[in-house]
Design a protein around this motif. Structure first.
Motif, PDB file in Angstrom:
ATOM      1  N   THR A  77      33.312  43.029  39.255  1.00  0.00           N
ATOM      2  CA  THR A  77      34.385  42.227  39.277  1.00  0.00           C
ATOM      3  C   THR A  77      34.609  41.927  37.748  1.00  0.00           C
ATOM      4  OG1 THR A  77      33.741  41.300  41.269  1.00  0.00           O
ATOM      5  CG2 THR A  77      35.264  39.822  39.883  1.00  0.00           C
ATOM      6  N   ARG A  78      33.762  41.515  36.814  1.00  0.00           N
ATOM      7  CA  ARG A  78      33.890  41.397  35.523  1.00  0.00           C
ATOM      8  C   ARG A  78      34.561  42.457  34.728  1.00  0.00           C
ATOM      9  NH1 ARG A  78      29.229  40.357  33.933  1.00  0.00           N
ATOM     10  NH2 ARG A  78      28.755  38.072  34.188  1.00  0.00           N
ATOM     11  N   SER A  79      34.021  43.696  34.965  1.00  0.00           N
ATOM     12  CA  SER A  79      34.557  44.915  34.441  1.00  0.00           C
ATOM     13  C   SER A  79      36.100  45.230  34.930  1.00  0.00           C
ATOM     14  CB  SER A  79      33.629  45.932  34.928  1.00  0.00           C
ATOM     15  OG  SER A  79      32.367  45.900  34.257  1.00  0.00           O
ATOM     16  N   ILE A  80      36.319  44.964  36.369  1.00  0.00           N
ATOM     17  CA  ILE A  80      37.653  45.531  37.019  1.00  0.00           C
ATOM     18  C   ILE A  80      38.707  44.515  36.469  1.00  0.00           C
ATOM     19  CG2 ILE A  80      38.710  45.216  39.031  1.00  0.00           C
ATOM     20  CD1 ILE A  80      36.244  46.349  40.614  1.00  0.00           C
ATOM     21  N   LEU A  81      38.555  43.056  36.426  1.00  0.00           N
ATOM     22  CA  LEU A  81      39.517  42.409  36.028  1.00  0.00           C
ATOM     23  C   LEU A  81      39.620  42.100  34.514  1.00  0.00           C
ATOM     24  CD1 LEU A  81      38.737  39.102  38.163  1.00  0.00           C
ATOM     25  CD2 LEU A  81      40.416  41.042  38.609  1.00  0.00           C
ATOM     26  N   GLY A  82      38.476  42.663  33.592  1.00  0.00           N
ATOM     27  CA  GLY A  82      38.422  42.522  32.111  1.00  0.00           C
ATOM     28  C   GLY A  82      38.808  43.665  31.613  1.00  0.00           C
ATOM     29  N   GLU A  83      38.364  44.893  31.991  1.00  0.00           N
ATOM     30  CA  GLU A  83      38.591  46.027  31.313  1.00  0.00           C
ATOM     31  C   GLU A  83      39.460  47.261  32.366  1.00  0.00           C
ATOM     32  OE1 GLU A  83      35.058  47.534  30.043  1.00  0.00           O
ATOM     33  OE2 GLU A  83      34.392  45.906  29.050  1.00  0.00           O
ATOM     34  N   ALA A  84      39.781  47.111  33.502  1.00  0.00           N
ATOM     35  CA  ALA A  84      40.224  47.664  34.557  1.00  0.00           C
ATOM     36  C   ALA A  84      39.316  49.046  34.828  1.00  0.00           C
ATOM     37  CB  ALA A  84      41.660  47.975  34.270  1.00  0.00           C
ATOM     38  N   ASP A  85      38.398  48.699  34.329  1.00  0.00           N
ATOM     39  CA  ASP A  85      37.108  49.965  34.632  1.00  0.00           C
ATOM     40  C   ASP A  85      35.862  49.467  35.028  1.00  0.00           C
ATOM     41  OD1 ASP A  85      35.932  52.468  34.241  1.00  0.00           O
ATOM     42  OD2 ASP A  85      35.756  52.146  32.051  1.00  0.00           O
ATOM     43  N   ALA A  86      35.181  50.104  36.087  1.00  0.00           N
ATOM     44  CA  ALA A  86      33.994  49.572  36.566  1.00  0.00           C
ATOM     45  C   ALA A  86      32.948  50.992  36.848  1.00  0.00           C
ATOM     46  CB  ALA A  86      34.085  49.102  37.867  1.00  0.00           C
ATOM     47  N   ILE A 197      39.602  38.184  46.013  1.00  0.00           N
ATOM     48  CA  ILE A 197      39.740  37.664  44.704  1.00  0.00           C
ATOM     49  C   ILE A 197      40.033  38.827  43.599  1.00  0.00           C
ATOM     50  CG2 ILE A 197      38.157  36.735  42.502  1.00  0.00           C
ATOM     51  CD1 ILE A 197      36.739  35.199  44.607  1.00  0.00           C
ATOM     52  N   ASN A 198      39.401  40.156  43.706  1.00  0.00           N
ATOM     53  CA  ASN A 198      39.683  41.081  42.898  1.00  0.00           C
ATOM     54  C   ASN A 198      41.327  41.339  42.998  1.00  0.00           C
ATOM     55  OD1 ASN A 198      37.043  40.848  41.744  1.00  0.00           O
ATOM     56  ND2 ASN A 198      36.452  42.707  42.938  1.00  0.00           N
ATOM     57  N   ILE A 199      41.567  41.425  44.277  1.00  0.00           N
ATOM     58  CA  ILE A 199      43.099  41.831  44.294  1.00  0.00           C
ATOM     59  C   ILE A 199      44.132  40.994  43.825  1.00  0.00           C
ATOM     60  CG2 ILE A 199      44.842  42.486  46.063  1.00  0.00           C
ATOM     61  CD1 ILE A 199      42.540  43.372  47.850  1.00  0.00           C
ATOM     62  N   ILE A 200      43.890  39.686  44.195  1.00  0.00           N
ATOM     63  CA  ILE A 200      44.891  38.719  43.703  1.00  0.00           C
ATOM     64  C   ILE A 200      44.916  38.626  42.484  1.00  0.00           C
ATOM     65  CG2 ILE A 200      45.223  36.206  43.995  1.00  0.00           C
ATOM     66  CD1 ILE A 200      44.243  36.329  46.773  1.00  0.00           C
ATOM     67  N   PHE A 201      43.557  38.230  41.565  1.00  0.00           N
ATOM     68  CA  PHE A 201      43.582  37.910  40.234  1.00  0.00           C
ATOM     69  C   PHE A 201      43.925  39.699  39.418  1.00  0.00           C
ATOM     70  CE2 PHE A 201      41.605  34.028  41.721  1.00  0.00           C
ATOM     71  CZ  PHE A 201      41.972  33.341  40.817  1.00  0.00           C
ATOM     72  N   GLY A 202      43.562  40.462  40.193  1.00  0.00           N
ATOM     73  CA  GLY A 202      43.868  41.899  39.675  1.00  0.00           C
ATOM     74  C   GLY A 202      45.340  42.086  39.117  1.00  0.00           C
ATOM     75  N   LEU A 203      46.284  41.529  40.251  1.00  0.00           N
ATOM     76  CA  LEU A 203      47.718  41.675  40.274  1.00  0.00           C
ATOM     77  C   LEU A 203      48.150  40.811  39.356  1.00  0.00           C
ATOM     78  CD1 LEU A 203      48.583  41.893  43.979  1.00  0.00           C
ATOM     79  CD2 LEU A 203      48.764  43.680  42.497  1.00  0.00           C
ATOM     80  N   ILE A 204      47.479  39.541  39.207  1.00  0.00           N
ATOM     81  CA  ILE A 204      48.005  38.523  38.286  1.00  0.00           C
ATOM     82  C   ILE A 204      47.608  39.071  36.800  1.00  0.00           C
ATOM     83  CG2 ILE A 204      47.686  36.156  37.288  1.00  0.00           C
ATOM     84  CD1 ILE A 204      46.912  35.109  40.150  1.00  0.00           C
ATOM     85  N   ILE A 205      46.517  39.480  36.494  1.00  0.00           N
ATOM     86  CA  ILE A 205      46.060  40.092  35.156  1.00  0.00           C
ATOM     87  C   ILE A 205      46.888  41.123  34.772  1.00  0.00           C
ATOM     88  CG2 ILE A 205      44.401  41.171  33.821  1.00  0.00           C
ATOM     89  CD1 ILE A 205      42.376  39.101  35.427  1.00  0.00           C
ATOM     90  N   GLY A 206      47.236  42.135  35.564  1.00  0.00           N
ATOM     91  CA  GLY A 206      47.867  43.248  35.555  1.00  0.00           C
ATOM     92  C   GLY A 206      49.300  43.087  35.088  1.00  0.00           C
ATOM     93  N   MET A 207      50.173  42.371  35.985  1.00  0.00           N
ATOM     94  CA  MET A 207      51.635  41.961  35.556  1.00  0.00           C
ATOM     95  C   MET A 207      51.745  41.036  34.637  1.00  0.00           C
ATOM     96  SD  MET A 207      52.498  41.903  39.829  1.00  0.00           S
ATOM     97  CE  MET A 207      54.472  41.491  39.372  1.00  0.00           C
ATOM     98  N   MET A 208      50.805  40.023  34.527  1.00  0.00           N
ATOM     99  CA  MET A 208      51.276  38.727  33.649  1.00  0.00           C
ATOM    100  C   MET A 208      50.503  39.128  32.169  1.00  0.00           C
ATOM    101  SD  MET A 208      50.957  35.521  35.733  1.00  0.00           S
ATOM    102  CE  MET A 208      51.416  34.269  34.511  1.00  0.00           C
ATOM    103  N   GLN A 209      49.349  39.702  32.027  1.00  0.00           N
ATOM    104  CA  GLN A 209      48.644  39.987  30.843  1.00  0.00           C
ATOM    105  C   GLN A 209      48.822  41.760  30.506  1.00  0.00           C
ATOM    106  OE1 GLN A 209      44.597  38.721  30.913  1.00  0.00           O
ATOM    107  NE2 GLN A 209      45.006  36.526  31.652  1.00  0.00           N
ATOM    108  N   GLU A 210      48.786  42.339  31.121  1.00  0.00           N
ATOM    109  CA  GLU A 210      48.888  43.837  30.916  1.00  0.00           C
ATOM    110  C   GLU A 210      50.455  44.351  30.968  1.00  0.00           C
ATOM    111  OE1 GLU A 210      46.370  45.236  29.589  1.00  0.00           O
ATOM    112  OE2 GLU A 210      44.948  43.634  29.919  1.00  0.00           O
ATOM    113  N   ASN A 211      51.290  43.522  31.391  1.00  0.00           N
ATOM    114  CA  ASN A 211      52.849  43.875  31.494  1.00  0.00           C
ATOM    115  C   ASN A 211      52.891  45.240  32.644  1.00  0.00           C
ATOM    116  OD1 ASN A 211      53.582  41.779  29.883  1.00  0.00           O
ATOM    117  ND2 ASN A 211      53.086  43.148  27.945  1.00  0.00           N
TER     118      ASN A 211
END
Length: 677
Positions: A77-86, A197-211
């Motif tokens: 989870t830390r790698s997916i949300l932090g680096e988009a790589d696991a 959690i991974n799906i929800i926060f992944g969408l938030i991080i991807g759209m808001m932080q990674e544009n």
């Protein structure tokens, strides 16, 4: 420390590291493959065990593997949300399952979790709960069954101990599995929550932080999340399945594979019916080629399985004969042949109903009570009585052996009762004259028709089982000193040490060894003195053991310390005791002829004096016996054991006491005097 033990410690430390320190993708891939490998090993071991206790570590293993998976989930989870790589493994699983449609992958993952949570985990949890309850309820019955087999001689003490330990382990195992199943259930719930959690926060991080666009964020994080969920839930599914296999297994001689194939295919003709049913499906719009092929496989399998197995049976017989021959040649088998049972009860074939519980025989239960009674009465553990039939004996005969030597025998008439005469001069009771085996009293075997008349006439009437039980009891009492060896003495000492450690340490191993203590206790038992009050006996040995190590003298000191016990044993609550005293001149004569040697003291009395003393004792004992009193000879403490030695060959049942073995307030009445006049 061994490498195996070290590997387990490192495994636990790795779990802690995963929860705290971020790990690169290639390490996560290694750990994920390790997780899958461990899960496969667990389910394969579960399938190859024949009973649950062979995999008794499973409850603890469930906890460790659950923590390992949760640690992996945290790291991925830390790698997916932090680096988009696991790592490659997660990405490969996600790409393979999802393909071009992320929604399909999520649905597949959801179904997998539902199967594990609702079907497998829920069922395993319920079976564990019920198994723990029924195992605890069945414990008393299993313990009684072990005691019955032990007293019947079917198993020995070591086997009984192992079976009792196995019952306790089963109860502990099912109890632990009941709790461990909660870990599996919690793991399934945690897996669902982590994916959301991974799906929800992944969408938030991807759209808001990674544009990223919504489609791009869904594609990236959904693929990684589903891949992570799959590599986590597949091992969890295997572990849950292994748990279900173990808790639903009953004890058998084979593993799961052999049991399933052996039992499922034990009726080959049923395969014809199944094949015929599938063949009928070919008349429907279904593909006839497919149904015909499957039906053909079933019918051919049924034919192959139902062929005569004559050759197989012959081979099996040859294998069994070869195994028997090898066993007979083995040195272990020869060692078993020379072993000897402490107590053996053998009987003729006509007495089998006396032992067989299915025919109403209760002798085994009676022997259980005899062992308990004698343990309380004498303070020693009576060994198991080995019961067996012996075709060399006459049909109604029985014999009792102590350490391989025949010590008693008798005959019973199962369809009769033993009536002991009340001492009437005119004895007109119909029956077969005999002698009561335990006490040598005149008696008769009578039929059931005259039983009531005999009881009304004052006869003591007992059934055959009571006759032989009484005989066994009296013989074991008489030979109790032979049943107490060094090993049994060591067990008594160890038991006493639990409550009186200081007292035991003061007596043994210095100044007295186990062998010397055994001789002292054996001397007491030989004269029917209970050794149950071991603390008092050891207090005496602690006081006098430093002065002498002569078991005879130490036994005399121990008898004096047990004065209260001995007094109650022979007075039976009466305030007075009738005894035969020893004249002063006889005591002086015996004391003068005691020879002291380095190997102990003994009486060296001339034959003429011995005969005079024996004649006097015979006369006085007969007088006392006519009054239906127990003949007890009372003398001074210094010569008591020598008087007993002198009389043992002629009057083994005569009790010899000293003044110091009686309580001071006891009213002693002399009914005769032993002299040499």
């Amino acid at each position: 420390m061994k490498a195996k033990d070290l590997s387990v410690l490192l495994f636990v430390i790795t779990i802690i590291i995963m929860l705290i320190i971020p790990l690169p993708g290639w390490i996560l891939s290694i750990l994920i493959l390790m997780n899958i490998s461990l899960s496969l090993i667990v389910i394969l071991v579960a399938m190859n065990t024949s009973e649950p206790l062979q995999f008794s570590i499973l409850p603890s293993l469930l906890l460790l593997l659950t923590l390992f998976r949760l640690g992996l989930n945290v790291s991925t989870t830390r790698s997916i949300l932090g680096e988009a790589d696991a790592g490659d493994v997660v990405a490969t699983f996600g790409t393979f399952v999802i393909g071009e449609n992320p929604l399909v992958g999520f649905v597949v993952f959801t179904i997998l979790v539902i199967i594990q949570f609702i079907v497998i985990t829920k069922g395993s949890e319920r079976v564990s709960e019920v198994g723990a309850r029924f195992t605890l309820d069945a414990m008393p019955g299993k313990q009684m069954s072990i005691d019955a087999d032990l007293n019947a001689g079917l198993i020995n003490e070591q086997q009984a101990k192992a079976r009792r330990q196995k019952i306790e382990q089963e109860a502990d195992f099912y109890g632990a599995m009941d709790g461990a199943s909660k870990f599996v259930k919690g793991d399934a719930i945690a897996g669902i929550i982590i994916v959301l959690i991974n799906i929800i926060f992944g969408l938030i991080i991807g759209m808001m932080q990674e544009n990223m666009s919504f489609q791009q964020a869904i594609s990236t994080y959904m693929q990684l999340t589903v891949g992570d969920g799959l590599v986590s839930q597949i091992p969890a599914l295997l572990i849950a399945t292994a748990t279900g296999i173990v808790v639903t297994r009953t004890a058998s001689e084979g593993n799961l594979s052999s049991d399933v194939t052996g039992q499922l295919l034990q009726y080959p003709h049923l395969l014809y019916i199944a094949g015929g049913t599938i063949l009928l499906f070919g008349f429907t719009p279904m593909n006839p080629m497919l149904t015909t092929s499957i039906a053909g496989v079933l019918i051919i399998s049924g034919y192959l399985l139902s062929r005569p197995k004559k050759e197989l049976a012959i081979d099996r017989e040859l294998e069994e004969e070869q195994e028997t021959t090898e066993q007979m040649k083995s040195p272990e088998n020869v060692v078993d042949l020379i072993s000897m049972d402490p107590i053996e009860f053998e009987f003729g074939y006509a007495l089998i109903p006396l032992v067989d519980a299915n025919q109403g025989g209760d002798l085994m239960d009676r022997i259980v009570m005899i062992r308990r009674q004698l343990a309380i009465e004498f303070g020693i553990v009576i060994p198991v009585v080995r019961i067996r039939d012996n075709i060399q004996l006459s049909p109604n005969a029985y014999q009792l052996k102590i350490k391989g030597n025949e010590v008693a025998q008798g005959e019973l008439m199962l369809d009769h009762y033993l009536a002991m005469t009340p001492g009437m001069e005119e004895d007109d009771l119909e029956g077969v004259d005999t002698t009561e085996p335990a006490f040598g009293l005149p008696a008769k075997w009578i039929s059931e028709e005259v039983k009531d008349d005999a009881e009304l006439s004052g006869y003591t009437v007992v059934d055959p089982a009571s006759v032989v039980s009484t005989h066994i009891t009296e013989i074991i009492k008489k030979h109790a000193h032979l049943l107490l060896g060094r090993q049994e003495t060591k067990q008594l000492i160890d038991h006493l040490k639990e409550s009186y450690p200081i007292l035991v340490e003061e007596v043994t191993p210095e100044p007295l060894g186990v062998g010397e203590i055994q001789k002292v206790l054996g001397k007491l038992l030989r004269e029917q003195v209970s050794v149950r009050n071991l603390p008092v006996i050891f207090e005496t040995l602690a006081d006098f053991g430093k002065m002498t190590n002569d078991p005879e003298l130490l036994g005399e000191y121990a008898r004096q310390s047990l004065a209260s016990q001995i007094t109650k044993q022979y007075t039976q609550g009466n305030p007075s005791l009738k005894v035969i005293t020893v004249a002063g001149e006889v005591e002086q004569l015996i004391a003068e002829h005691v020879q002291q040697t380095e190997h102990g003291n003994y009486l060296a009395l001339d034959p003429d004096s011995q005969q005079k003393i024996i004649r006097s004792v015979t006369e006085k004992v007969e007088q006392v016996s006519m009054q239906e009193e127990i003949p007890i000879i009372l003398c001074s403490p210094t010569i008591r054991m020598y008087v007993k030695q002198l009389l043992d060959r002629f009057f083994p049942n005569v009790v010899v006491l000293s003044y110091n073995e009686l309580e001071p307030n006891l009213d002693v009445q002399s009914v005769g005097v032993v002299n040499i006049g």
